[in-house]
Design a protein around this motif. Structure first.
Motif, PDB file in Angstrom:
ATOM      1  N   ILE A  21      35.709  49.018  17.204  1.00  0.00           N
ATOM      2  CA  ILE A  21      35.339  50.193  17.999  1.00  0.00           C
ATOM      3  C   ILE A  21      33.949  50.637  17.573  1.00  0.00           C
ATOM      4  CG2 ILE A  21      36.031  52.508  18.729  1.00  0.00           C
ATOM      5  CD1 ILE A  21      38.874  51.810  17.901  1.00  0.00           C
ATOM      6  N   PRO A  22      32.901  50.110  18.227  1.00  0.00           N
ATOM      7  CA  PRO A  22      31.526  50.465  17.857  1.00  0.00           C
ATOM      8  C   PRO A  22      31.289  51.974  17.927  1.00  0.00           C
ATOM      9  CG  PRO A  22      31.548  48.599  19.351  1.00  0.00           C
ATOM     10  CD  PRO A  22      32.948  49.123  19.307  1.00  0.00           C
ATOM     11  N   GLY A  23      30.608  52.479  16.931  1.00  0.00           N
ATOM     12  CA  GLY A  23      30.357  53.913  16.846  1.00  0.00           C
ATOM     13  C   GLY A  23      31.334  54.619  15.935  1.00  0.00           C
ATOM     14  N   LEU A 265      39.891  53.805  36.371  1.00  0.00           N
ATOM     15  CA  LEU A 265      39.008  54.763  37.040  1.00  0.00           C
ATOM     16  C   LEU A 265      37.874  55.214  36.128  1.00  0.00           C
ATOM     17  CD1 LEU A 265      41.672  56.958  38.899  1.00  0.00           C
ATOM     18  CD2 LEU A 265      40.147  55.238  39.900  1.00  0.00           C
ATOM     19  N   VAL A 266      38.194  55.436  34.861  1.00  0.00           N
ATOM     20  CA  VAL A 266      37.167  55.873  33.909  1.00  0.00           C
ATOM     21  C   VAL A 266      36.126  54.778  33.710  1.00  0.00           C
ATOM     22  CG1 VAL A 266      36.748  56.444  31.487  1.00  0.00           C
ATOM     23  CG2 VAL A 266      38.618  57.545  32.716  1.00  0.00           C
ATOM     24  N   GLN A 267      36.576  53.522  33.630  1.00  0.00           N
ATOM     25  CA  GLN A 267      35.639  52.413  33.454  1.00  0.00           C
ATOM     26  C   GLN A 267      34.715  52.262  34.652  1.00  0.00           C
ATOM     27  OE1 GLN A 267      38.257  49.108  32.637  1.00  0.00           O
ATOM     28  NE2 GLN A 267      38.151  49.407  30.424  1.00  0.00           N
ATOM     29  N   ARG A 268      35.238  52.525  35.844  1.00  0.00           N
ATOM     30  CA  ARG A 268      34.441  52.348  37.053  1.00  0.00           C
ATOM     31  C   ARG A 268      33.507  53.530  37.324  1.00  0.00           C
ATOM     32  NH1 ARG A 268      36.053  48.350  35.922  1.00  0.00           N
ATOM     33  NH2 ARG A 268      37.019  46.656  37.096  1.00  0.00           N
ATOM     34  N   PRO A 274      31.261  57.810  26.340  1.00  0.00           N
ATOM     35  CA  PRO A 274      30.888  56.884  25.252  1.00  0.00           C
ATOM     36  C   PRO A 274      31.765  55.629  25.242  1.00  0.00           C
ATOM     37  CG  PRO A 274      31.031  59.134  24.442  1.00  0.00           C
ATOM     38  CD  PRO A 274      31.567  59.157  25.837  1.00  0.00           C
ATOM     39  N   PRO A 275      31.193  54.470  24.860  1.00  0.00           N
ATOM     40  CA  PRO A 275      31.949  53.201  24.863  1.00  0.00           C
ATOM     41  C   PRO A 275      33.200  53.242  23.999  1.00  0.00           C
ATOM     42  CG  PRO A 275      29.598  52.783  24.610  1.00  0.00           C
ATOM     43  CD  PRO A 275      29.778  54.269  24.520  1.00  0.00           C
ATOM     44  N   HIS A 276      33.153  53.955  22.862  1.00  0.00           N
ATOM     45  CA  HIS A 276      34.325  53.957  21.990  1.00  0.00           C
ATOM     46  C   HIS A 276      35.522  54.642  22.657  1.00  0.00           C
ATOM     47  CE1 HIS A 276      32.428  57.872  20.824  1.00  0.00           C
ATOM     48  NE2 HIS A 276      33.687  58.276  20.790  1.00  0.00           N
ATOM     49  N   VAL A 277      35.263  55.567  23.580  1.00  0.00           N
ATOM     50  CA  VAL A 277      36.358  56.214  24.311  1.00  0.00           C
ATOM     51  C   VAL A 277      37.033  55.200  25.236  1.00  0.00           C
ATOM     52  CG1 VAL A 277      36.967  58.026  25.964  1.00  0.00           C
ATOM     53  CG2 VAL A 277      35.269  58.476  24.175  1.00  0.00           C
TER      54      VAL A 277
END
Length: 317
Positions: A21-23, A265-268, A274-277
């Motif tokens: 998990i980067p960050g 939906l969040v990815q789109r 933030p990427p870690h979420v």
């Protein structure tokens, strides 16, 4: 000049590194705690569920057989994803070969599709049990159960199998650092060089539509007919009993599909998140069903609850 360009050899990566998990690298040890606890609960809970159904002859009915299938798939899903994540968190060992990455994502996606299919089959089981109770044993015969089970797992394997070749045709030279705890199709494909991944994207959407989306539509249609039949039952006690038999399955359905839909939906549309979420939510989708399914059925299904109490606390059933 042209000859020099032609002589340049593109080196394709054959080894990748999962970064976890980067960050949140400094918190990997703490993040590993809920991962490990969830893994243990998933293995013990689903194994106990399978043991109870296998050893209690009164539970050798279609509904409980399908429940065993669901528990088995959950065990597989946990074993495919969590050990590698723990290796990253504990030992900083995220190395994985290209073929290892493709193998992992194949089993993750095919298992996910299989679990969706099992939930659809369980909805059909409840539909027949409530709408056509007198024909239940005639419709869901052992032969039908076996054929349905084989079809569910075959669908998962067959629909995901082409992804192996769609990925093998790509050349990976952009990067070999994958910001995730496990490999997934588009997450790996986007690291291809100049190769077009439009085919991968469209095939991924196609698989999603003919499996998970179709399953959701059919499950919704089944429960519309189930509710219609339930509210036409004259006895209030009978209505309550019929609704109660569907309660566990409905909880499991929401637990499986809602996080996945929300993550999609969040990815789109959640580009600012933030990427870690995104990675944490993707892991919740993988961890939550295997952990919660045996708990839900253990609490809400009387026969399983009584048998669990007897095995764990030696209380009479």
């Amino acid at each position: 000049m042209n000859m020099a360009i032609a002589n340049i050899t593109v080196i394709s990566h054959t080894l990748f590194y999962l970064l976890g998990i980067p960050g949140l690298e400094d918190h990997h040890i703490w993040i590993s705690v809920p991962f490990f606890i969830s893994y243990v609960i998933a293995l013990l809970g689903n194994s106990l569920l399978i043991f109870i159904v296998a050893t209690d002859h009164s539970l050798h009915e279609p509904m409980y057989i399908f429940l065993c299938m669901l528990a088995g798939v959950d065990i597989c899903l946990s074993n495919i994803t969590v050990p590698k994540a723990l290796a990253i968190f504990w030992c900083n060992y995220g190395g994985i070969s290209l073929y290892g990455c493709i193998t992992q994502l194949f089993f993750i996606h095919s298992t996910f599709v299989a679990e969706s299919g099992i939930l659809l089959v369980m909805a059909f089981d409840r539909y027949v049990a409530i709408c056509y109770p007198l024909r239940y044993t005639m419709v869901l015969t052992p032969s039908v159960i076996i054929k349905t089970s084989v079809a569910v797992f075959l669908r998962g394997a067959v629909t995901i199998f082409p992804i192996i070749f769609l990925l093998k045709r790509l050349t990976f030279c952009k990067n070999n650092l994958l910001p995730h705890t496990y490999c997934e199709h588009i997450g790996l494909a986007k690291y291809a060089c100049a190769n077009s991944i439009q085919v991968n994207i469209w095939y991924g959407i196609f698989v999603l539509l003919i499996t998970v989306v179709l399953d959701i539509i059919l499950i919704a249609a089944s429960y519309c007919m189930i509710l219609h039949a339930i509210f036409h039952i004259p006895s209030q006690d009978a209505r309550h009993k019929a609704l109660h038999t569907c309660g566990s399955h409905i909880c499991v359905i929401f637990l499986f599909y809602i996080p996945g839909i929300f993550t999609f939906l969040v990815q789109r549309f959640g580009k600012h998140i933030p990427p870690h979420v995104h990675i944490l939510m993707a892991n919740v989708c993988m961890l939550a069903p295997p952990v919660m399914n045996p708990i839900i059925y253990g609490i809400k299904t009387k026969q399983i609850k009584n048998r669990m109490s007897y095995l764990l606390f030696r209380r009479p059933r």
